[in-house]
Structure formats: structure tokens, C-alpha cells
Design a protein around this motif. Sequence first.
Motif, short mmCIF file in Angstrom:
data_model
loop_
_atom_site.label_atom_id
_atom_site.label_comp_id
_atom_site.label_asym_id
_atom_site.label_seq_id
_atom_site.Cartn_x
_atom_site.Cartn_y
_atom_site.Cartn_z
N ASP A 185 0.74 -1.23 0.04
CA ASP A 185 -0.03 -0.01 0.01
C ASP A 185 0.86 1.13 -0.23
N ALA A 186 0.62 2.10 -0.85
CA ALA A 186 1.37 3.40 -1.03
C ALA A 186 0.52 4.49 -1.40
N THR A 187 -0.83 4.31 -1.03
CA THR A 187 -2.02 5.27 -1.10
C THR A 187 -1.73 6.44 -0.31
N PRO A 188 -2.02 7.75 -0.74
CA PRO A 188 -1.79 9.17 -0.23
C PRO A 188 -2.97 8.98 1.01
N PRO A 189 -3.06 9.93 1.75
CA PRO A 189 -4.36 10.05 2.74
C PRO A 189 -5.52 10.45 1.81
N LEU A 190 -6.77 10.47 2.50
CA LEU A 190 -7.98 10.65 1.70
C LEU A 190 -8.20 11.84 0.94
N THR A 191 -7.62 13.17 1.44
CA THR A 191 -7.54 14.20 0.86
C THR A 191 -6.32 14.98 1.32
N ALA A 192 -5.63 15.97 0.38
CA ALA A 192 -4.42 16.33 0.87
C ALA A 192 -4.52 17.40 2.05
N ASN A 193 -5.83 17.98 2.10
CA ASN A 193 -5.97 18.86 3.33
C ASN A 193 -6.55 18.39 4.39
N GLN A 194 -6.77 17.12 4.54
CA GLN A 194 -7.03 16.55 5.81
C GLN A 194 -5.91 16.36 6.72
N SER A 195 -6.15 16.52 8.17
CA SER A 195 -5.29 16.65 9.08
C SER A 195 -4.99 15.08 9.53
N ALA A 196 -3.57 15.06 9.97
CA ALA A 196 -3.16 13.62 10.27
C ALA A 196 -3.34 13.43 11.72
N ASP A 197 -3.57 14.64 12.47
CA ASP A 197 -3.76 14.66 13.80
C ASP A 197 -4.87 13.89 14.42
N SER A 198 -4.85 12.77 15.09
CA SER A 198 -6.01 11.95 15.14
C SER A 198 -6.55 12.46 16.68
N SER A 199 -5.76 13.33 17.26
CA SER A 199 -5.99 13.55 18.86
C SER A 199 -7.23 14.39 19.13
N THR A 200 -8.01 15.02 17.97
CA THR A 200 -9.06 15.88 18.09
C THR A 200 -10.55 15.03 18.11
N HIS A 201 -10.39 13.63 18.01
CA HIS A 201 -11.51 12.72 17.70
C HIS A 201 -11.26 11.37 18.37
N ALA A 202 -12.30 10.92 19.23
CA ALA A 202 -12.22 9.60 19.91
C ALA A 202 -11.75 8.65 18.89
N SER A 203 -11.22 7.47 19.52
CA SER A 203 -11.06 6.33 18.87
C SER A 203 -12.23 5.60 18.52
N PRO A 204 -12.20 4.76 17.20
CA PRO A 204 -13.38 3.96 17.08
C PRO A 204 -13.91 2.95 18.41
N SER A 205 -15.23 2.84 18.40
CA SER A 205 -15.65 2.00 19.23
C SER A 205 -15.00 0.83 19.46
N ALA A 208 -10.63 4.78 -1.90
CA ALA A 208 -9.20 4.81 -1.42
C ALA A 208 -8.86 3.39 -1.06
N VAL A 209 -9.79 2.67 -0.49
CA VAL A 209 -9.53 1.15 -0.39
C VAL A 209 -9.29 0.34 -1.63
N ALA A 210 -10.32 0.77 -2.50
CA ALA A 210 -10.11 0.03 -3.89
C ALA A 210 -8.81 0.29 -4.38
N GLN A 211 -8.36 1.62 -4.48
CA GLN A 211 -6.85 1.94 -4.95
C GLN A 211 -5.98 0.94 -4.45
N ALA A 212 -6.09 0.89 -3.11
CA ALA A 212 -4.98 -0.03 -2.51
C ALA A 212 -5.00 -1.46 -2.57
N CYS A 213 -6.26 -1.84 -2.85
CA CYS A 213 -6.39 -3.16 -3.36
C CYS A 213 -5.50 -3.51 -4.82
N THR A 214 -6.07 -2.58 -5.68
CA THR A 214 -5.52 -2.68 -7.10
C THR A 214 -3.71 -2.38 -6.96
#
Length: 422
Positions: free
Chosen positions: A194-214, A281-287
Motif C-alpha cells: 500500500d502506497a496510497t496517500p491520505p484521503l485528501t491532501a488538506n485533511q489533518s493527520a492529527d487524530s487527537s481531536t477525535h475519539a478512537s473507534p468503538s 481509497a481502499v479500492a486503490q490500495a487493493c489494485t
Amino acid sequence: MSSEMSSQTHRTRATVRHLFAGSNSSVGFYSYYDFLIAPDATRILFVKGGPGVGKSTFMRQIGEHFAAQGWPVEYCHCSSDPRSLDGVIFPHAGIALIDGTAPHMQDPRFPGAVDEIIHLGDFWDEAALMRAKKEIVSLTRQASRLFAQAYRYLGAARLVLADRETLASAAMDFALVNRWRQQIIHLWQLESKDATPPLTANQSADSSTHASPSQSVQAGFDHHVPLSGGGTPQSRVRKLFATAITPEGLKSFLPELFGDARQRVILQGEPGTGKSTLVAAVAQACTWAGFDVELFYDALEPTHPEHLWVPRLNVGLVTSNEYHPFSAKANDVVLDFNQGLDYTSLASCAEELEYDRVRFQELLQRGLQSLARAKHVHDDLEAYYVPNMRFSAVEELLDKTVTRIHHWAEAARKELRCPANI
């Protein structure tokens, strides 16, 4: 079907899939028919003729015959009449029958070598149809007008939906979506390639602002789906529809298409929360990891992927919403994208969201009503053709076509050294 065909020994029925390759949409009729089968297939038969000449029945009977012989079969349904077929595909044999008439006009690319035309119009009473010229022309124009009206309503509904998406997107933490993307890649063991980029270029990589998945979601991601030999460098993307906008409402084959999956990741949430972006994005990673994929697109907005199927892994992403709900089973992972919404921000535009929701439903229903009226007109049009067809001749052609398909499949099997029942 003739007694010769029906008397043949029936083997265990093989895999049968139901899907759409086109849909009525916000931009008119949208076609992915070019993705039904590779253009250099063993054989592609384009079935042509007017309404009511028996194209769907012709293809269905051939499909049922070979399904009874143990062949995997895909039935491509018509979005203007989901009870009818627009194609039958035998993927392992590389053979297809495809409706080549409007609105999905199809013609041979490699005439004789791969493709040919079967014209059922050869068996109609031309003189009788010419006598009904005025009525046929009038009904055809009326149906076209109603389809155009339906597409205007669907286009308007899409604009209203776009407003809902914009409001939700502004309140969405897309860093959560990007983490889920990375977890799915880990779940399906695609990390090494997998070498896919983040979902969009302007999205923050900082995950501290949101709770983790359930905890339940996180636990689901801990169950890896083992690979069987990895992928291949030449991966392919096949584009289709699992759901279509039809005169009968929104018709979906999601349960049939994803019901036997080893594992599904089910995506839920408001429009505009990033579900389609995650699927892409996941489809791209698969291909990039070398796996062929099938992408199933949104019927209303047909360039936005809704679902992903990875055949070799037997896993998929499924978007579940009010128009095509999908129930989870024990080994599924359910992702609620609404976890990423800032409801304080959304509260300030609650009135706009409710207005958009109501208007969207009204416009969608108007579009469906116009499609239903167009279907009634089409039925009236068929009534001029059905009594003026020599269906006995169509039956003879069907038998000959079955024999030819057996011959082509056997020749392909010998060339590729495939199993004897393909």
C-alpha cells in the motif's frame, strides 16, 4: 425452449449473480456496459430488435440453460424494467449476450473475430408494423419525454442532496475516515504494497481531536482475512451498479452480491461523511496490491463508488443507507461515520438539513413516478410488436445459439486448458 434443450442432463447449479450495468440517474441514463466483459472476450453477442421482440427472454433462457449445466452466470438487469434482462454473462467462458439497443447502444468492436449481432427484428412482420407507424412513433416520443422529465427531477434531487453533503462535510472529522482506511488496509493485509496517500491532501493527520473507534469496531479490525498467494501485477477494476433507480423504485441486489462474503465492512452515516471517498481509497490500495476489484456505483450519482468487492479475498465494503439497508452478520465490521460529526456545528443548520431532506424525497418520488409512467408507455409500445413476431423462428435461433456457445466454450477450454464444465 425446445425439448432438445430442456431434456439435457442438469448438473448442480453454479454461482448465479444478479446486477445492473446501467441506471437512470441525475445525469440521465448512465452506462457501465463496457465493463460487463473484456472487449477481447471469447465471444460477445449483441442482441438487437424492438420492444417486445423477446430479447430478454432469449437471453434469460440461454442463461438458465447453462446455469443448469454448472456454469457460473451473471444476469444483468434492466433499470427501466428490473424484471427484464439487458445481458447474460458467462465469465469463466468469456462469453456474453448483451442487449445492444437504446439507451445502451452497443455494437461490435471486433466484428466476426469476437463480436456479432443477433437481430430479432429479422422475425417481425414489417408490413404490420408499418401500418402502426403513427402509433409507434407517438408512443416512442412520449416515452422519451417522460424519461427526460424523470432525469430532470433526479438531477434536481441530486442538487438538493449536494447541499446536505456540503453541510455534513463541513462538520466532519475526516481524520477518522483516514484512520479507518488504514485499519481496513491492515485488516486485509495490504500494508506491504500500500502506497496510497491520505484521503485528501488538506485533511489533518492529527487524530487527537477525535475519539478512537468503538471497542466493537476495533475488535472487528483484529480479525485478519488471510491472503492466498497475494495478488497479480495486472489488476483490473470492473464498474457496475448493485442498485438502480427503476420504475418500481430503488431496486438493489446487495444481499445477493455480498451475502456469501467471508467478511464485509459495512459503512453507515449521513451523506457527505466520506463513505464514497473511503471506498475509492481502499479500492486503490487493493489494485496497487495486485487484486482485481469490482466497484459498484451510486445510482443517483453514478461516478461515486458505494461498494467494493474483492473476489480473490472474498471480502467487501458495503454502504448501508435508508435506500438499500444492509444487515451485519457475526464477522462483519460496522463503521458509523456519524461518529465523526460535530453535532454542535450541525445544530446551527438543522432547519436547512430538514428542508433538504424533505425536498429530496419529493423530487426523488417525482422522478420515480415519471419513470413508472414511461414504463407504462413502453408496455403499450410492446403491444404492437408482440403479436407481430414469429417467435417459433426465435426459438429455433435460440437452440442454434446454445449449440454455438457450447462450441465456443469448448474451443476456449482447450486453448486455455480450463476445467471441462466451463
